[in-house]
Design an enzyme around this catalytic site. Structure first.
Site, mmCIF file in Angstrom:
data_model
loop_
_atom_site.group_PDB
_atom_site.id
_atom_site.type_symbol
_atom_site.label_atom_id
_atom_site.label_comp_id
_atom_site.label_asym_id
_atom_site.label_seq_id
_atom_site.Cartn_x
_atom_site.Cartn_y
_atom_site.Cartn_z
ATOM 1 N N ASP A 152 0.751 -1.143 -0.068
ATOM 2 C CA ASP A 152 0.214 -0.145 -0.207
ATOM 3 C C ASP A 152 0.796 1.376 0.048
ATOM 4 O O ASP A 152 1.094 2.041 0.977
ATOM 5 C CB ASP A 152 -0.858 -0.084 1.226
ATOM 6 N N HIS B 145 9.441 -0.335 8.387
ATOM 7 C CA HIS B 145 8.813 -1.694 8.628
ATOM 8 C C HIS B 145 8.597 -2.484 7.424
ATOM 9 O O HIS B 145 9.193 -3.744 7.691
ATOM 10 C CB HIS B 145 7.351 -1.331 8.987
HETATM 11 C C1 BDR Z 1 2.479 -0.548 8.512
HETATM 12 O O1 BDR Z 1 1.540 0.208 8.464
HETATM 13 C C2 BDR Z 1 2.107 1.242 7.529
HETATM 14 O O2 BDR Z 1 1.834 2.437 7.603
HETATM 15 C C3 BDR Z 1 3.431 0.769 6.867
HETATM 16 O O3 BDR Z 1 3.364 0.948 5.641
HETATM 17 C C4 BDR Z 1 3.568 -0.327 7.305
HETATM 18 O O4 BDR Z 1 3.376 -1.495 6.307
HETATM 19 C C5 BDR Z 1 3.218 -0.417 9.811
HETATM 20 O O5 BDR Z 1 2.430 -0.401 10.983
HETATM 21 CA CA CA Z 2 2.870 -0.847 4.001
#
Ligand code: BDR
Ligand code: CA
Length: 312
Positions: free
Chosen positions: A9, A239
């Site tokens: 995303d 992340h």
């Molecule tokens: C996840 O949430 C999204 O905002 C980031 O892209 C990552 O996949 C972290 O909690």
């Molecule tokens: Ca993400």
């Protein structure tokens, strides 16, 4: 080489992860399957295509689910990733076309074409994967593994006290994905929040790789503003690159085996409740498949892997 489908995303840390995958010679990206999450589904697809074009590649990009299985439209995370999902950097719109298949159709089609060979790396809400499991119930036997960025097994969440964003965005889809009989490796906040990146990290990526690292360094400024609120020093978290790093070098992580359930009641929506094998809890959920949760990560070696991979 590892054949992967990257379900994403985009998203700033998604962009950093996508380029990391593109740069790794051991990884072959069959497609970017996009999904709502940080941004709406239409924007996620366009952003995915922009990143493919910036990298000068010809990787298909599909548009996926725009809403969770249950519950209202997401509120998205523009406050973390900017109005454009890239930290408000005025990046030009993509020129090419989004693949006409839906993300779930693409996953099923590729799985049938390369049975047992594909790892799905899922770094957004799990809606597309749950839909793909509905389209093809045999999907788990066609897929090698599912590496997920999401959840928080032993640490607090980042959207609610108990829920991490990707799982919280579609808890019912997550319960479907964690209940399926495939190999799931989870990289949650347990490891990703354990490793803050200072501003000089993105500067190094930009120096090693002016085009792709340069994009990450630029778009990460907004992202760092968000993650540094109330702190003396700037920092942010990448992340989404963690489940890809595991593919390249699984010795970077300590994995704990156990059974997972996802909270779906209003108070615990999106909670990843984990029962490690051998613990006193583990007898309760024995009907659930085993999952592997990353509980420790080697900071210096992971950081170096990111830098070396961008430097190509
Ligand atoms: C996840 O949430 C999204 O905002 C980031 O892209 C990552 O996949 C972290 O909690
Ligand atoms: Ca993400």
């Amino acid at each position: 080489t590892h054949k992967i489908i990257l379900d994403t995303d985009p998203g700033i840390d998604d962009a950093m992860a996508i380029f990391f995958a593109f740069q790794a010679p051991e990884i072959e990206v069959l497609g970017l399957t996009t999904v709502f999450g940080n941004v709406p589904a239409t924007m996620a697809a366009k952003n995915g295509l922009s990143l493919v074009e910036l990298a000068g590649l010809d990787v298909p990009v599909t548009q996926g689910a725009g809403m969770p299985h249950v519950g209202p439209e997401s509120t998205y995370a523009h406050f973390v990733h900017g109005d454009d999902g890239f930290g408000n950097i005025n990046h030009p719109a993509p020129k090419g076309k989004i693949d006409p298949r839906s993300s779930a159709e693409f996953i099923v089609e590729m799985a049938r074409k390369h049975p047992g060979e594909i790892t799905i790396v899922a770094v957004g809400p799990l809606t597309n994967l749950a839909l793909a499991l509905r389209l093809e119930p045999q999907l788990p036997s066609l897929i090698k593994a599912v590496n997920i960025m999401g959840g928080a097994a032993f640490v607090p969440g980042n959207v609610t006290p108990v829920a991490e964003a990707n799982i919280w965005n579609d808890a019912f889809a997550a319960e479907i994905v964690f209940s399926a009989k495939w190999r799931v490796n989870m990289f949650g906040l347990d490891v990703t929040y354990d490793l803050p990146f200072p501003p000089n990290f993105v500067d190094i990526l930009a120096e090693k790789n002016p085009t792709l690292g340069g994009f990450v360094a630029k778009s990460a400024q907004f992202y760092m503003d968000f993650y540094s609120q109330g702190l003396d020093e700037r920092r942010c978290f990448f992340h989404d690159a963690f489940p890809l790093a595991y593919l390249l070098d699984d010795s970077l992580f300590e994995m704990t085996e156990g059974q997972m359930r996802i909270g779906t009641d209003p108070l615990h929506i999106g909670q990843t409740s984990f029962a490690p094998i051998g613990s006193t809890m583990s007898e309760h959920w024995t009907s659930m498949p085993k999952v592997y949760v990353a509980t420790k990560v080697d900071h210096p070696r992971l950081t170096q892997l990111f830098i070396d991979t961008y430097d190509k």
